[in-house]
Design a protein around this motif. Sequence first.
Motif, mmCIF file in Angstrom:
data_model
loop_
_atom_site.group_PDB
_atom_site.id
_atom_site.type_symbol
_atom_site.label_atom_id
_atom_site.label_comp_id
_atom_site.label_asym_id
_atom_site.label_seq_id
_atom_site.Cartn_x
_atom_site.Cartn_y
_atom_site.Cartn_z
ATOM 1 N N ASP A 172 2.160 4.850 -13.096
ATOM 2 C CA ASP A 172 0.899 4.047 -13.231
ATOM 3 C C ASP A 172 1.138 2.746 -12.685
ATOM 4 O O ASP A 172 2.083 1.983 -13.309
ATOM 5 C CB ASP A 172 0.305 4.061 -14.370
ATOM 6 C CG ASP A 172 -0.270 5.672 -14.491
ATOM 7 O OD1 ASP A 172 -0.688 6.148 -13.601
ATOM 8 O OD2 ASP A 172 -0.202 5.816 -15.875
ATOM 9 N N ARG A 226 2.285 1.673 -3.410
ATOM 10 C CA ARG A 226 1.281 2.425 -4.388
ATOM 11 C C ARG A 226 1.180 3.800 -4.071
ATOM 12 O O ARG A 226 1.266 4.595 -4.934
ATOM 13 C CB ARG A 226 0.071 1.645 -4.378
ATOM 14 C CG ARG A 226 -0.184 0.414 -4.792
ATOM 15 C CD ARG A 226 -1.653 -0.263 -4.640
ATOM 16 N NE ARG A 226 -1.645 -1.368 -5.265
ATOM 17 C CZ ARG A 226 -1.778 -1.566 -6.644
ATOM 18 N NH1 ARG A 226 -1.725 -0.723 -7.556
ATOM 19 N NH2 ARG A 226 -1.965 -2.725 -7.238
ATOM 20 N N ASP A 227 1.114 4.146 -2.951
ATOM 21 C CA ASP A 227 0.916 5.597 -2.533
ATOM 22 C C ASP A 227 2.187 6.418 -3.028
ATOM 23 O O ASP A 227 2.204 7.411 -3.712
ATOM 24 C CB ASP A 227 0.964 5.798 -1.213
ATOM 25 C CG ASP A 227 -0.518 5.308 -0.422
ATOM 26 O OD1 ASP A 227 -1.352 5.248 -1.239
ATOM 27 O OD2 ASP A 227 -0.396 5.379 0.625
ATOM 28 N N TYR A 228 3.516 5.881 -2.647
ATOM 29 C CA TYR A 228 4.812 6.496 -3.406
ATOM 30 C C TYR A 228 4.642 6.519 -5.083
ATOM 31 O O TYR A 228 5.146 7.524 -5.373
ATOM 32 C CB TYR A 228 6.044 5.819 -2.797
ATOM 33 C CG TYR A 228 7.092 5.977 -3.690
ATOM 34 C CD1 TYR A 228 7.810 7.188 -2.983
ATOM 35 C CD2 TYR A 228 7.776 5.614 -4.537
ATOM 36 C CE1 TYR A 228 9.065 7.751 -3.574
ATOM 37 C CE2 TYR A 228 8.948 5.931 -5.083
ATOM 38 C CZ TYR A 228 9.521 7.050 -4.555
ATOM 39 O OH TYR A 228 10.621 7.406 -4.968
ATOM 40 N N ALA A 229 4.331 5.441 -5.493
ATOM 41 C CA ALA A 229 4.126 5.772 -6.798
ATOM 42 C C ALA A 229 3.333 6.338 -7.734
ATOM 43 O O ALA A 229 3.541 7.301 -8.454
ATOM 44 C CB ALA A 229 3.584 4.075 -7.579
ATOM 45 N N LYS A 230 2.088 6.764 -6.983
ATOM 46 C CA LYS A 230 0.986 7.718 -7.333
ATOM 47 C C LYS A 230 1.645 9.049 -7.160
ATOM 48 O O LYS A 230 1.549 9.908 -8.053
ATOM 49 C CB LYS A 230 0.058 7.475 -6.266
ATOM 50 C CG LYS A 230 -1.209 8.505 -6.748
ATOM 51 C CD LYS A 230 -2.417 8.176 -6.069
ATOM 52 C CE LYS A 230 -3.649 9.068 -6.536
ATOM 53 N NZ LYS A 230 -4.789 8.613 -5.464
ATOM 54 N N LYS A 231 2.457 9.460 -6.076
ATOM 55 C CA LYS A 231 2.941 10.681 -5.626
ATOM 56 C C LYS A 231 3.901 10.799 -7.021
ATOM 57 O O LYS A 231 4.328 11.867 -7.174
ATOM 58 C CB LYS A 231 3.643 10.587 -4.537
ATOM 59 C CG LYS A 231 2.612 10.972 -3.264
ATOM 60 C CD LYS A 231 3.097 11.017 -2.135
ATOM 61 C CE LYS A 231 2.149 10.838 -0.953
ATOM 62 N NZ LYS A 231 2.885 10.830 0.408
ATOM 63 N N GLN A 232 4.743 9.888 -7.402
ATOM 64 C CA GLN A 232 5.690 10.066 -8.424
ATOM 65 C C GLN A 232 5.286 9.997 -9.774
ATOM 66 O O GLN A 232 5.887 10.256 -10.647
ATOM 67 C CB GLN A 232 6.810 8.927 -7.957
ATOM 68 C CG GLN A 232 7.546 8.967 -6.933
ATOM 69 C CD GLN A 232 8.197 10.342 -6.476
ATOM 70 O OE1 GLN A 232 8.851 10.736 -7.605
ATOM 71 N NE2 GLN A 232 8.207 10.715 -5.221
ATOM 72 N N GLY A 233 3.882 9.654 -9.876
ATOM 73 C CA GLY A 233 3.396 9.904 -11.304
ATOM 74 C C GLY A 233 3.549 8.463 -12.147
ATOM 75 O O GLY A 233 3.423 8.589 -13.256
ATOM 76 N N LYS A 265 0.698 -1.147 0.064
ATOM 77 C CA LYS A 265 -0.047 0.164 0.159
ATOM 78 C C LYS A 265 0.893 1.248 -0.082
ATOM 79 O O LYS A 265 0.460 2.216 -0.471
ATOM 80 C CB LYS A 265 -1.126 0.016 1.247
ATOM 81 C CG LYS A 265 -1.783 1.153 1.384
ATOM 82 C CD LYS A 265 -2.784 0.898 2.430
ATOM 83 C CE LYS A 265 -3.880 2.048 2.396
ATOM 84 N NZ LYS A 265 -3.673 3.416 2.663
#
Length: 125
Positions: free
Chosen positions: A105, A96-103, A93
């Motif tokens: 997908d 996923r949050d880190y990836a979302k912040k980094q743009g 989780k």
Amino acid sequence: MKTLIRKTIAGNEYWDSEAKRTLFVPKGKNPDFEVTENAFSIITPEGESMTLMLQEEQQESSAGDQEVDEEVFDNQETVGDEEEPDLENMTAKQLRDYAKKQGIDIPAAIRAKGDILQIIQESGK
């Protein structure tokens, strides 16, 4: 003491605290026992309403939550250009949050931590 616990299409269910069982009364029939209307009045201290007690508990818990949130915020590492976060120790989780912040997908079908970590590392961000 018998108290109403649930109303259904078929009838009402009551809890018998002495026999420790539920009683069912079909719709359209009246119960053949005395029903306690305000069960909360029995368990609350005299003179206090249940609403007042719940409000006090919420205020106490929200004050405690705020203190915990501040401590967590103070103890968090700064993720920025100067420091790379420790991706290996993050949960799926958190990744996923880190990836979302980094743009980055991450497909919804990818669930495993290792697969998410691989996608993040391959993106180079």
